[in-house]
Design a protein around this motif. Structure first.
Motif, PDB file in Angstrom:
ATOM      1  N   PRO A 295      40.139   2.765  -0.644  1.00 55.80           N
ATOM      2  CA  PRO A 295      39.986   4.192  -0.360  1.00 55.80           C
ATOM      3  C   PRO A 295      41.220   4.741   0.333  1.00 55.80           C
ATOM      4  O   PRO A 295      42.042   4.000   0.887  1.00 55.80           O
ATOM      5  CB  PRO A 295      38.773   4.240   0.562  1.00 55.80           C
ATOM      6  CG  PRO A 295      38.782   2.906   1.241  1.00 55.80           C
ATOM      7  CD  PRO A 295      39.295   1.931   0.224  1.00 55.80           C
ATOM      8  N   HIS A 300      34.329   6.490   7.555  1.00 59.16           N
ATOM      9  CA  HIS A 300      33.572   7.735   7.518  1.00 59.16           C
ATOM     10  C   HIS A 300      33.506   8.258   8.956  1.00 59.16           C
ATOM     11  O   HIS A 300      33.607   7.479   9.913  1.00 59.16           O
ATOM     12  CB  HIS A 300      32.143   7.522   7.026  1.00 59.16           C
ATOM     13  CG  HIS A 300      32.002   6.701   5.789  1.00 59.16           C
ATOM     14  ND1 HIS A 300      32.511   7.085   4.574  1.00 59.16           N
ATOM     15  CD2 HIS A 300      31.377   5.505   5.575  1.00 59.16           C
ATOM     16  CE1 HIS A 300      32.207   6.174   3.663  1.00 59.16           C
ATOM     17  NE2 HIS A 300      31.530   5.201   4.250  1.00 59.16           N
ATOM     18  N   GLN A 327      33.567   8.815   2.289  1.00 57.97           N
ATOM     19  CA  GLN A 327      34.231   8.314   1.086  1.00 57.97           C
ATOM     20  C   GLN A 327      33.136   7.864   0.115  1.00 57.97           C
ATOM     21  O   GLN A 327      32.363   6.962   0.429  1.00 57.97           O
ATOM     22  CB  GLN A 327      35.131   7.122   1.434  1.00 57.97           C
ATOM     23  CG  GLN A 327      36.231   7.448   2.435  1.00 57.97           C
ATOM     24  CD  GLN A 327      37.375   8.203   1.784  1.00 57.97           C
ATOM     25  OE1 GLN A 327      37.831   7.846   0.711  1.00 57.97           O
ATOM     26  NE2 GLN A 327      37.844   9.241   2.449  1.00 57.97           N
ATOM     27  N   PHE A 334      37.346   5.592  -4.844  1.00 63.27           N
ATOM     28  CA  PHE A 334      36.693   6.316  -3.763  1.00 63.27           C
ATOM     29  C   PHE A 334      37.172   7.762  -3.764  1.00 63.27           C
ATOM     30  O   PHE A 334      38.360   8.028  -3.917  1.00 63.27           O
ATOM     31  CB  PHE A 334      37.006   5.675  -2.408  1.00 63.27           C
ATOM     32  CG  PHE A 334      36.345   4.340  -2.201  1.00 63.27           C
ATOM     33  CD1 PHE A 334      35.118   4.252  -1.574  1.00 63.27           C
ATOM     34  CD2 PHE A 334      36.953   3.169  -2.645  1.00 63.27           C
ATOM     35  CE1 PHE A 334      34.507   3.034  -1.378  1.00 63.27           C
ATOM     36  CE2 PHE A 334      36.350   1.948  -2.461  1.00 63.27           C
ATOM     37  CZ  PHE A 334      35.123   1.867  -1.818  1.00 63.27           C
ATOM     38  N   GLU A 336      37.115  11.414  -1.550  1.00 61.92           N
ATOM     39  CA  GLU A 336      36.834  12.032  -0.257  1.00 61.92           C
ATOM     40  C   GLU A 336      35.888  13.213  -0.443  1.00 61.92           C
ATOM     41  O   GLU A 336      35.992  13.959  -1.406  1.00 61.92           O
ATOM     42  CB  GLU A 336      38.131  12.509   0.397  1.00 61.92           C
ATOM     43  CG  GLU A 336      39.018  11.387   0.909  1.00 61.92           C
ATOM     44  CD  GLU A 336      40.131  11.915   1.784  1.00 61.92           C
ATOM     45  OE1 GLU A 336      39.859  12.832   2.600  1.00 61.92           O
ATOM     46  OE2 GLU A 336      41.262  11.418   1.660  1.00 61.92           O
TER      47      GLU A 336
END
Length: 393
Positions: A295, A300, A327, A334, A336
């Protein structure tokens, strides 16, 4: 509990939190405290990661039984009836015993209970000043995290209220995805540490601040797995539904605070509460991922800030703002995404045992799957029947 027109210190309120004899005053094996909480609503839209669909519905209907077992132990059972996809479900939210006579200010709790991490988590949903928990709670803790495990708690003999504890849980509702049933999960998957300190400011104000840490041994996800918890996957397949976290990781760090004001410490007629929390969920993927699978950031995060003012004995108003930055796993990449919530509530209290709440919520999502900007109106009632213990600080 009779409300006296005297100053109520945070220490006294904290003792209510940790002392079962105050929760179940005068109750015994032959005279248990029995209570029920009725929760219903009408809502004009769906809130992300929430348990309340739009239209008419029932929230958690709580049935509780508690008593001092003897001079050494206290016990409590809380069952929750709720609706999910048109089905009525009965869940056991609490079923624990707690010691009352261990020396040196220690206590032990075992069974199923609410974790003491954060500020809101150890409180039942019907005590909230808003219709749903903040988005950070719904995303990372499934609304409120309860589990099977054990807790060791200690209250320090200091002028300020200072408590600390450690917990160990099974951790099923915080497990990451297992789409093909090939993962080997640890039986004791979650460990927590927490510390809370608080005190009084003059005759009118009290405060409390806390730090929490949650270690999730089964919280990491890997590409090519759908990003849903084990319980959510079972729900898709038609199995049992439960409060499961939508975004998990190996380490969760939390910080919380609350400030309360009332004239001379008497909360009955007028009071103000300001609270906030921050959560950061890190290490949600293994460190040996290929660069194309990793990611853009490895955590997070979510937070909220709220304020509630009771301006008469019968009316209170609140505002709350919260965000969650996550994510989302899609195949092997991944993405956002962010969700923001702004909320205003107005509640009428006929007594300490009843409330009718009107709430407006504006939600704004960025790349959040299935979520569009929306304005949601909710009307909710919460009614308590029977013996009900004092709410926590």
């Amino acid at each position: 509990m009779t409300v006296l027109n005297t100053r109520v210190s945070l220490v006294a309120l904290a003792c209510a939190l940790i002392s079962p004899s105050l929760w179940a005053e005068d109750s015994s094996l032959t005279n248990p405290a029995i209570s029920a909480v009725l929760n219903g609503y009408y809502q004009t839209g769906e809130r992300p990661l929430a348990e309340s669909p739009d239209g008419f519905g029932l929230g958690e209907t709580e049935l509780a039984l508690s008593a001092n077992i003897d001079d050494m132990f206290y016990g409590k059972v809380t069952a929750v009836v709720e609706m999910h996809d048109g089905d009525t479900e009965l869940n056991l939210e609490e079923a624990f015993i707690q010691t009352m006579a261990i020396p040196a200010r220690f206590s032990i709790r075992g069974g199923r209970f609410l974790s003491d991490i954060g500020y809101l988590n150890n409180q039942h949903l019907h005590t909230d000043s808003f219709t749903d928990r903040p988005i950070a709670y719904r995303a990372f803790l499934g609304g409120h995290y309860f589990d099977d495990g054990v807790r060791l708690n200690y209250v320090a003999p200091t002028d300020l209220y200072w408590t600390m504890g450690v917990e160990a849980f099974k951790g099923e509702s915080l497990r990451a995805a297992d789409e093909h049933g090939e993962r080997e999960f640890k039986n004791v998957g979650v460990y927590t540490l927490y510390s809370k300190v608080g005190g009084d400011i003059g005759d009118n104000s009290s405060w409390q601040a806390g730090l929490s840490y949650l270690r999730n041994e089964n919280g990491q996800v890997t590409p090519h797995e759908e990003h849903e918890t084990e319980d959510e996957h079972e729900a898709v397949e038609g199995h049992d539904h439960s409060h499961a976290a939508s975004y998990t990781g190996q380490n969760t760090y939390g910080a919380d605070f609350v400030y309360k004001w009332a004239p001379n410490g008497n909360y009955k007629y007028q009071n103000l509460s300001v609270s906030g929390e921050y959560f950061r969920v890190s290490d949600f993927t293994p460190t040996d991922l290929h660069p194309e699978d990793a990611p853009s950031k490895d955590y997070h995060q979510g937070w909220y800030l709220s304020s509630v003012y009771q301006f008469t004995p019968s009316w209170s108003a609140g505002v709350r703002y919260g965000e969650a930055d996550t994510q989302e796993l899609h195949d092997d990449h991944f993405h956002e995404q962010k969700l923001k919530e702004s909320e205003v509530s107005l509640a009428w209290h006929s007594s300490h045992f009843s409330a009718v709440r009107f709430q407006y919520t504006h939600q704004n999502g960025t790349n959040f799957d299935g979520i569009e900007d929306d304005n949601i109106f909710t009307i909710q009632y919460i009614m308590s029947l029977g013996a009900h213990g004092a709410h926590q600080f």
